[in-house]
Design a protein around this motif. Structure first.
Motif, PDB file in Angstrom:
ATOM      1  N   SER A 220       0.846  -1.189   0.000  1.00 55.91           N
ATOM      2  CA  SER A 220       0.000   0.000   0.000  1.00 55.91           C
ATOM      3  C   SER A 220       0.885   1.244   0.000  1.00 55.91           C
ATOM      4  O   SER A 220       1.811   1.360   0.805  1.00 55.91           O
ATOM      5  CB  SER A 220      -0.912  -0.002   1.231  1.00 55.91           C
ATOM      6  OG  SER A 220      -1.636   1.203   1.319  1.00 55.91           O
ATOM      7  N   SER A 221       0.599   2.159  -0.917  1.00 57.78           N
ATOM      8  CA  SER A 221       1.403   3.373  -1.019  1.00 57.78           C
ATOM      9  C   SER A 221       0.956   4.463  -0.068  1.00 57.78           C
ATOM     10  O   SER A 221       1.673   5.441   0.130  1.00 57.78           O
ATOM     11  CB  SER A 221       1.344   3.906  -2.459  1.00 57.78           C
ATOM     12  OG  SER A 221       0.001   4.175  -2.832  1.00 57.78           O
ATOM     13  N   SER A 222      -0.212   4.309   0.534  1.00 58.02           N
ATOM     14  CA  SER A 222      -0.729   5.345   1.429  1.00 58.02           C
ATOM     15  C   SER A 222      -0.734   4.927   2.895  1.00 58.02           C
ATOM     16  O   SER A 222      -0.840   5.778   3.776  1.00 58.02           O
ATOM     17  CB  SER A 222      -2.159   5.721   1.022  1.00 58.02           C
ATOM     18  OG  SER A 222      -3.005   4.584   1.071  1.00 58.02           O
ATOM     19  N   GLN A 457       6.944  20.564  -8.547  1.00 59.29           N
ATOM     20  CA  GLN A 457       6.308  20.107  -9.787  1.00 59.29           C
ATOM     21  C   GLN A 457       5.257  19.044  -9.491  1.00 59.29           C
ATOM     22  O   GLN A 457       4.158  19.070 -10.064  1.00 59.29           O
ATOM     23  CB  GLN A 457       7.364  19.542 -10.741  1.00 59.29           C
ATOM     24  CG  GLN A 457       8.330  20.565 -11.290  1.00 59.29           C
ATOM     25  CD  GLN A 457       7.670  21.535 -12.243  1.00 59.29           C
ATOM     26  OE1 GLN A 457       6.701  21.181 -12.910  1.00 59.29           O
ATOM     27  NE2 GLN A 457       8.168  22.761 -12.304  1.00 59.29           N
ATOM     28  N   VAL A 458       5.566  18.103  -8.602  1.00 57.01           N
ATOM     29  CA  VAL A 458       4.624  17.009  -8.337  1.00 57.01           C
ATOM     30  C   VAL A 458       3.393  17.524  -7.603  1.00 57.01           C
ATOM     31  O   VAL A 458       2.256  17.096  -7.885  1.00 57.01           O
ATOM     32  CB  VAL A 458       5.322  15.896  -7.531  1.00 57.01           C
ATOM     33  CG1 VAL A 458       4.322  14.830  -7.096  1.00 57.01           C
ATOM     34  CG2 VAL A 458       6.433  15.264  -8.350  1.00 57.01           C
ATOM     35  N   LEU A 459       3.578  18.438  -6.681  1.00 54.15           N
ATOM     36  CA  LEU A 459       2.457  18.894  -5.865  1.00 54.15           C
ATOM     37  C   LEU A 459       1.673  20.034  -6.498  1.00 54.15           C
ATOM     38  O   LEU A 459       0.524  20.263  -6.112  1.00 54.15           O
ATOM     39  CB  LEU A 459       2.967  19.350  -4.486  1.00 54.15           C
ATOM     40  CG  LEU A 459       3.672  18.280  -3.642  1.00 54.15           C
ATOM     41  CD1 LEU A 459       4.149  18.873  -2.334  1.00 54.15           C
ATOM     42  CD2 LEU A 459       2.745  17.099  -3.380  1.00 54.15           C
ATOM     43  N   GLY A 460       2.257  20.757  -7.449  1.00 53.16           N
ATOM     44  CA  GLY A 460       1.587  21.946  -7.936  1.00 53.16           C
ATOM     45  C   GLY A 460       1.236  21.963  -9.392  1.00 53.16           C
ATOM     46  O   GLY A 460       0.424  22.795  -9.815  1.00 53.16           O
ATOM     47  N   TYR A 482      -0.894   8.845 -12.285  1.00 47.21           N
ATOM     48  CA  TYR A 482      -1.032  10.293 -12.137  1.00 47.21           C
ATOM     49  C   TYR A 482      -2.277  10.667 -11.342  1.00 47.21           C
ATOM     50  O   TYR A 482      -2.385  11.796 -10.862  1.00 47.21           O
ATOM     51  CB  TYR A 482      -1.083  10.958 -13.512  1.00 47.21           C
ATOM     52  CG  TYR A 482       0.249  11.002 -14.206  1.00 47.21           C
ATOM     53  CD1 TYR A 482       1.185  11.985 -13.885  1.00 47.21           C
ATOM     54  CD2 TYR A 482       0.577  10.072 -15.187  1.00 47.21           C
ATOM     55  CE1 TYR A 482       2.412  12.030 -14.525  1.00 47.21           C
ATOM     56  CE2 TYR A 482       1.800  10.103 -15.834  1.00 47.21           C
ATOM     57  CZ  TYR A 482       2.718  11.083 -15.497  1.00 47.21           C
ATOM     58  OH  TYR A 482       3.945  11.115 -16.125  1.00 47.21           O
ATOM     59  N   ALA A 483      -3.208   9.735 -11.203  1.00 50.35           N
ATOM     60  CA  ALA A 483      -4.439  10.017 -10.456  1.00 50.35           C
ATOM     61  C   ALA A 483      -4.289   9.757  -8.964  1.00 50.35           C
ATOM     62  O   ALA A 483      -5.256   9.915  -8.212  1.00 50.35           O
ATOM     63  CB  ALA A 483      -5.584   9.170 -11.018  1.00 50.35           C
ATOM     64  N   LEU A 484      -3.105   9.333  -8.523  1.00 44.89           N
ATOM     65  CA  LEU A 484      -2.897   9.076  -7.107  1.00 44.89           C
ATOM     66  C   LEU A 484      -2.926  10.373  -6.311  1.00 44.89           C
ATOM     67  O   LEU A 484      -2.799  11.477  -6.861  1.00 44.89           O
ATOM     68  CB  LEU A 484      -1.553   8.369  -6.901  1.00 44.89           C
ATOM     69  CG  LEU A 484      -1.403   6.966  -7.489  1.00 44.89           C
ATOM     70  CD1 LEU A 484       0.034   6.485  -7.322  1.00 44.89           C
ATOM     71  CD2 LEU A 484      -2.365   5.995  -6.807  1.00 44.89           C
ATOM     72  N   ASP A 485      -3.083  10.214  -4.995  1.00 41.85           N
ATOM     73  CA  ASP A 485      -3.000  11.375  -4.118  1.00 41.85           C
ATOM     74  C   ASP A 485      -1.592  11.939  -4.135  1.00 41.85           C
ATOM     75  O   ASP A 485      -0.643  11.311  -4.635  1.00 41.85           O
ATOM     76  CB  ASP A 485      -3.406  11.001  -2.699  1.00 41.85           C
ATOM     77  CG  ASP A 485      -4.890  10.657  -2.605  1.00 41.85           C
ATOM     78  OD1 ASP A 485      -5.641  11.099  -3.489  1.00 41.85           O
ATOM     79  OD2 ASP A 485      -5.286   9.944  -1.655  1.00 41.85           O
ATOM     80  N   SER A 486      -1.450  13.112  -3.530  1.00 40.11           N
ATOM     81  CA  SER A 486      -0.177  13.819  -3.629  1.00 40.11           C
ATOM     82  C   SER A 486       0.974  13.052  -2.983  1.00 40.11           C
ATOM     83  O   SER A 486       2.053  12.928  -3.569  1.00 40.11           O
ATOM     84  CB  SER A 486      -0.309  15.204  -2.997  1.00 40.11           C
ATOM     85  OG  SER A 486      -0.714  15.091  -1.636  1.00 40.11           O
ATOM     86  N   GLN A 487       0.744  12.497  -1.789  1.00 37.45           N
ATOM     87  CA  GLN A 487       1.851  11.818  -1.117  1.00 37.45           C
ATOM     88  C   GLN A 487       2.238  10.515  -1.800  1.00 37.45           C
ATOM     89  O   GLN A 487       3.434  10.272  -2.019  1.00 37.45           O
ATOM     90  CB  GLN A 487       1.506  11.567   0.355  1.00 37.45           C
ATOM     91  CG  GLN A 487       2.658  10.941   1.142  1.00 37.45           C
ATOM     92  CD  GLN A 487       2.370  10.858   2.630  1.00 37.45           C
ATOM     93  OE1 GLN A 487       1.344  11.326   3.081  1.00 37.45           O
ATOM     94  NE2 GLN A 487       3.274  10.274   3.378  1.00 37.45           N
ATOM     95  N   PRO A 488       1.285   9.617  -2.166  1.00 38.77           N
ATOM     96  CA  PRO A 488       1.702   8.425  -2.927  1.00 38.77           C
ATOM     97  C   PRO A 488       2.377   8.752  -4.246  1.00 38.77           C
ATOM     98  O   PRO A 488       3.331   8.082  -4.648  1.00 38.77           O
ATOM     99  CB  PRO A 488       0.387   7.663  -3.132  1.00 38.77           C
ATOM    100  CG  PRO A 488      -0.500   8.123  -2.033  1.00 38.77           C
ATOM    101  CD  PRO A 488      -0.147   9.543  -1.811  1.00 38.77           C
ATOM    102  N   LEU A 489       1.895   9.800  -4.930  1.00 38.20           N
ATOM    103  CA  LEU A 489       2.516  10.182  -6.200  1.00 38.20           C
ATOM    104  C   LEU A 489       3.931  10.711  -5.970  1.00 38.20           C
ATOM    105  O   LEU A 489       4.862  10.380  -6.724  1.00 38.20           O
ATOM    106  CB  LEU A 489       1.655  11.240  -6.894  1.00 38.20           C
ATOM    107  CG  LEU A 489       2.170  11.771  -8.234  1.00 38.20           C
ATOM    108  CD1 LEU A 489       2.324  10.637  -9.238  1.00 38.20           C
ATOM    109  CD2 LEU A 489       1.254  12.863  -8.764  1.00 38.20           C
ATOM    110  N   LEU A 490       4.110  11.513  -4.916  1.00 37.86           N
ATOM    111  CA  LEU A 490       5.434  12.031  -4.609  1.00 37.86           C
ATOM    112  C   LEU A 490       6.379  10.895  -4.217  1.00 37.86           C
ATOM    113  O   LEU A 490       7.567  10.902  -4.580  1.00 37.86           O
ATOM    114  CB  LEU A 490       5.333  13.061  -3.486  1.00 37.86           C
ATOM    115  CG  LEU A 490       6.603  13.819  -3.112  1.00 37.86           C
ATOM    116  CD1 LEU A 490       7.135  14.590  -4.312  1.00 37.86           C
ATOM    117  CD2 LEU A 490       6.341  14.755  -1.946  1.00 37.86           C
ATOM    118  N   LYS A 491       5.861   9.919  -3.484  1.00 36.31           N
ATOM    119  CA  LYS A 491       6.679   8.763  -3.107  1.00 36.31           C
ATOM    120  C   LYS A 491       7.111   7.972  -4.332  1.00 36.31           C
ATOM    121  O   LYS A 491       8.264   7.524  -4.433  1.00 36.31           O
ATOM    122  CB  LYS A 491       5.892   7.873  -2.144  1.00 36.31           C
ATOM    123  CG  LYS A 491       6.632   6.649  -1.663  1.00 36.31           C
ATOM    124  CD  LYS A 491       5.790   5.856  -0.674  1.00 36.31           C
ATOM    125  CE  LYS A 491       6.539   4.620  -0.191  1.00 36.31           C
ATOM    126  NZ  LYS A 491       5.741   3.835   0.791  1.00 36.31           N
TER     127      LYS A 491
END
Length: 978
Positions: A220-222, A457-460, A482-491
């Motif tokens: 799980s990424s979150s 870039q990832v968050l904004g 790309y549809a993931l939440d900000s923290q899983p996408l940043l990870k």
């Protein structure tokens, strides 16, 4: 209808309907009422037939029994389905003890059927076959009286003991299991390390990052995995309680694989005993520090403990994402925050490390030396300056246009990425002089700025802009990612940009010695035997063919909690499944006290992998191993050696663990049901095995007492006692604390005591011991085991100003020979006392002194910081009159007398509490209010650099500390915590 109402016999015949229809069979029931008036009286009551002779009655009974047996034993055939239906409805009772007989037949054969008119009483009916007929070979037991209570089910459901998380199947790994086992034979490719640090600084999360990279499973990424928190209560509390090892094969940045034996340790101050047990088996430690919180009090305590154990230290500055996302520091301020944290650790090492200036310089931590790691375990990335420089080297690989410039030297480049070094773009070189007044340092320009840009870039950015931006740096994601939440996408982006944890492996391999090199410095520090013996030499060489020597420091319970498996390190030799070994306890002394020794057979060997185990046939020197079948005699630590070891060169034990704290809180427990006392005693013995600093004992009042380091520690012990080991309900008294006894003046008179036979007399005085000497004894800077008399005398003379006579005649420390804060000194004059006779009773006097130091005269608590001086003695010349039975109690009584005449006092334990609170004056004032209610004393207060936090350090009496954290959060509305 009268015979029917009074229960007369009924003859029923069913006529089958031969024409088949879709809805089944139509049954025609003909009821014929037959009445025999001789069976009834004038009122219609049934009286039965006349009584026949006994012989005829027995014959009829036998015939009826045979008919019933044949009827119950005859199998049914498909052709007799209609007969089965007749039998199903052919024996029905009308409620008055009569049998309703119904049979069916065809119209052509109904008159020729034979009907049974026998009357069967209700108590003689058999609806089901007997148990002996169904189970002819089974033994039937009848219990006349039901001794089982109603609260216990007759057949209890299967009991599932679920107190830890385990893997149901062996997980898929990024390497073969056989490859992991084969790596055990190459100690130069393995490292034994421990992750230490303050609470919630990211040790367990960092282990999750390594597990995610080596275990091929959909994670799980979150949600945080906390893979090494195997206990259910650890998951519920969100903190580690037990130290958990894992052995992982991890590649470095060059792709070369190493076996890393990593111990994930708890960060809570109450469980520092687990850290002590883990450090003993390691060759180095990784200090994990939160980049936002910086160096905390527990960080300093654990770092000091690692320095005392003479272990190399490397640093992991974790959670650098908090500087960006929470504190929102600009890159230059983030650099100063990181630099301040590293400098603070270096100052602490230089201040607390014992050694020369060269040795202290060798322990300096700096990113340009390669012994500092940056990263965020929550986002799944870590890097050193060398590994970050390799990213630049790969990104700017020479092409046809730049072939003349050559590749970037990542080693030289990494050494210019820290400190006051600036990049000059015009000259394309690095200098210590800034090219412009506001020019960024090289670390900010080449390390922090790219990280800040990735986060921004990832968050904004939108998906389209982010896709093009990530493709420029070689990161390609799937559409749904790309549809993931900000923290899983940043990870996900950070893990692809920085790659695997190769920088961590490079740092560990370069700055922590392998087991062979580490044993040369570890064995002299922990082995109690002579260092010139063949056993000691084999351990320092890490010889797999030498005599077997294993140091056990941890016991892990089996799944049913009925026994334990011993975890330790093989220092020399090779252990195999089925070997016969000797288990040496902490009280074992060769040729003197060999009672604490037992021989056991090794039943199993494993590699401990947190939630699963890897079976191995053998374990060679330098590796960690989990051993089954040797735990019955082990209490805390043990030494395992071969059963056929040469008695001419006996094996000595490893030194018992030296903790950096003591157990001061205690509770009394008893079972609610007195008959369950044996279960509770067995559970207390298991508690004593699995918690290194737990002490269980019986007071003189008969109470069973458990001693622990704090509230959380005792709460976990009571949870394990109730749920895991005893499985009973217990009653717990209010917690109390242990005190110590001391003196503040010298004895007013010389006190003496005579032996019961009136042949011996001892004279003694007592005075306070200098606090610095007591602290040095507790820190083992002055000791009996590792220091000879000449060295000890020189320290006492030069450092503390003792005279030559007193410094040479230190007999013992108490209550323990190692680490006791009381001193026994022979202060007699040779002309007044027969030294030869006094020397003959020295051991008995020492035993009496340690007995008195262990249980003081005021309230039977230990004595601290007291010097006992023997100033006179009259000893009988006959040995029979000066035995231990005469001298030991006399020495104890004279020590008590001298102690009571020296103004005795009670000492209470206190905690050093570090409280974090916002800079709001109202919140800080509430902290002071809570401390004043509990007799707390503030020793320092100041801001935490780079954070909006205020740090308050205070001394808090342990007896007033119960519920302090809850009270603190209630008064500050949850803003302050400790």
């Amino acid at each position: 209808l009268t015979p029917l109402l009074v229960g007369g016999p009924i003859d029923c015949r069913a006529e089958p309907y031969h024409k088949k229809k879709k809805k089944g069979r139509r049954i025609t029931i003909v009821i014929i009422i037959i009445m025999d008036t001789s069976l009834y009286d004038e009122f219609g009551n049934y009286i039965g037939p006349e009584i026949e002779d006994d012989d005829e009655e027995e014959e009829l009974q036998q015939r009826s029994d045979q008919d019933e047996v044949m009827a119950s034993a005859s199998p049914l055939s498909p052709s007799s389905s209609s007969q089965q239906q007749q039998q199903d409805g052919g024996a029905r009772s009308n409620g008055n003890g009569m049998e309703l007989s119904a049979t069916s037949s065809s119209s052509s054969s109904s008159s020729s059927a034979v009907h049974t008119r026998a009357i069967v009483l209700h108590e003689d009916k058999r609806y089901y076959p007997d148990a002996n007929e169904v189970y002819p070979d089974a033994e039937t037991m009848v219990q006349d009286e039901d001794t089982q209570p109603l609260t216990v089910p007759i057949i209890a459901p299967p009991k599932v003991r679920n107190f830890e998380k385990v893997e149901k199947e062996f997980p898929a790994l990024s390497y073969q299991r056989e490859y992991l086992v084969d790596m055990l034979a190459y100690p130069h490719l393995s490292r034994n390390i421990a992750l230490i640090g303050h609470l919630h600084h990211g040790k367990t999360t960092f282990m999750d990052m390594l597990v995610h990279q080596t275990h091929l499973k959909k994670w799980s990424s979150s949600k945080s995995t906390r893979y090494t928190d195997t206990r259910i209560d650890e998951q519920d509390r969100a903190l580690s309680i037990k130290a958990t090892p894992m052995s992982l094969v991890v590649p470095n940045t060059e792709g070369k694989s190493y076996l890393l034996n990593i111990m994930d340790t708890p960060g809570h101050v109450n469980f520092s005993d687990e850290v002590t047990a883990s450090i003993r088996l390691c060759d180095g430690v990784v200090l994990v520090v939160d980049a936002c919180e910086g160096v905390m009090m527990q960080t300093e305590r654990l770092l000091k403990h690692a320095l005392n154990e003479k272990l190399p230290v490397v640093l992991f500055v974790n959670k650098i994402d908090r500087l960006i996302l929470e504190l929102k520091l600009p890159p230059t301020d983030a650099y100063f925050k990181l630099k301040h944290t590293i400098d603070e650790i270096n100052v602490f090492i230089e201040k607390n490390m014992v050694g020369t200036d060269e040795e202290k310089a060798a322990r300096r931590l700096s990113p340009d030396l390669g012994n500092v790691l940056f990263g965020s375990s929550q986002l799944g990335f870590c890097f050193t300056l060398a590994s970050f420089a390799k990213i630049y080297s790969k990104a700017h690989a020479p092409t046809s246009a730049t072939a003349k410039l050559g590749p970037i030297d990542h080693v030289a480049f990494s050494q210019r990425l820290w400190g006051d070094i600036y990049f000059h773009p015009e000259q394309r070189n690095f200098k210590r002089k800034a090219p412009a007044p506001n020019a960024p340092r090289s670390f900010v320009q080449f390390v922090l700025d790219p990280i800040y840009k990735i986060f921004t870039q990832v968050l904004g950015e939108a998906k389209e802009d982010l896709t093009s931006c990530l493709s420029e740096i070689g990161i390609h994601l799937k559409g749904e990612e790309y549809a993931l939440d900000s923290q899983p996408l940043l990870k996900l982006v950070c893990s692809q940009f920085f790659g695997r944890s190769g920088g961590f492996v490079d740092m560990v391999v370069a700055h922590i010695p392998d087991p062979r090199a580490g044993a040369r410095s570890r064995v002299p520090h922990i082995y109690t035997g002579p260092l010139d013996s063949p056993i000691a030499k084999a351990m320092m060489e890490c010889d797999p063919k030498g005599p077997l020597m294993i140091h056990i420091t941890k016991l892990y319970p089996k799944q049913d909690c009925s026994a334990f498996d011993a975890f330790g390190r093989v220092f020399s030799g090779t252990i195999k499944t089925g070997d016969r070994v000797r288990v040496l306890g902490e009280g074992y002394i060769p040729d003197e006290d060999e009672d604490d020794m037992i021989e056991q057979d090794v039943t199993d060997l494993w590699l401990h992998e947190a939630r699963y185990r890897v079976d191995v046939d053998k374990a060679t020197a330098g590796n960690w191993v989990l051993i089954g079948g040797v735990d019955p005699s082990i209490m805390k630590t043990a030494t395992i050696t071969s059963a056929n070891i040469d008695d001419d060169e006996p094996a000595h034990i490893f030194r018992p663990l030296k903790f950096n704290t003591t157990s001061v809180m205690k509770v009394a427990v008893e079972p609610i049901n007195p008959s369950e006392l044996p279960k509770m005693l067995d559970g207390l013995r298991k508690i004593n095995k699995t918690y290194p600093l737990a002490v269980t004992k019986v007071e003189e009042s008969g109470e069973h007492v458990i001693l622990g380091t704090g509230e959380l520690y005792l709460d976990c012990i009571l949870h394990d006692l109730r749920k895991m080991y005893a499985e009973i309900e217990i009653k717990v008294d209010d917690p109390v604390v242990t005190f110590s006894e001391t003196v503040v003046e010298t004895s007013s008179i010389k006190c003496f005591a005579e032996t019961p036979n009136k042949r011996n007399k001892l004279t003694m005085v007592v005075e306070p011991l200098e606090k610095q000497i007591a602290d040095d004894i507790l820190n083992e800077e002055i000791s009996f085991g590792t220091m000879d008399t000449k060295s000890r005398t020189a320290i006492l003379q030069k450092k503390y100003g003792w005279d030559l006579l007193a410094s040479r005649n230190v007999w013992a420390f108490g209550p323990d020979m190692e680490g006791g804060s009381n001193v026994l000194v022979d202060d007699t004059i040779p002309g007044e006392v027969n030294k030869a006779l006094l020397g003959s009773i020295r051991e008995s006097v020492v035993q009496g002194f340690q007995w008195a130091s262990r249980e003081g005269p005021l309230c039977e608590e230990p004595i601290r910081n007291v010097k006992f001086k023997v100033v006179g003695a009259s000893i009988a010349s006959e040995p029979v009159h000066r035995g231990g039975g005469q001298i030991i109690p006399t020495a104890r009584r004279v020590a008590y007398s001298a102690f009571l005449t020296a103004t005795p006092r009670l000492m209470e334990p206190y905690y050093i509490s570090e409280i974090q609170a916002p800079t709001d004056p109202l919140c800080v004032a509430a902290v002071y209010t809570v401390l004043q209610k509990r007799r707390g004393h503030v020793i320092s207060e100041g801001p935490k650099p780079g954070t909006p936090l205020q740090i308050v350090k205070a001394l808090l009496p342990a007896i007033d500390s119960f519920g302090f954290e809850t009270d603190l959060r209630a008064h500050t509305q949850g803003e302050a915590f400790c």
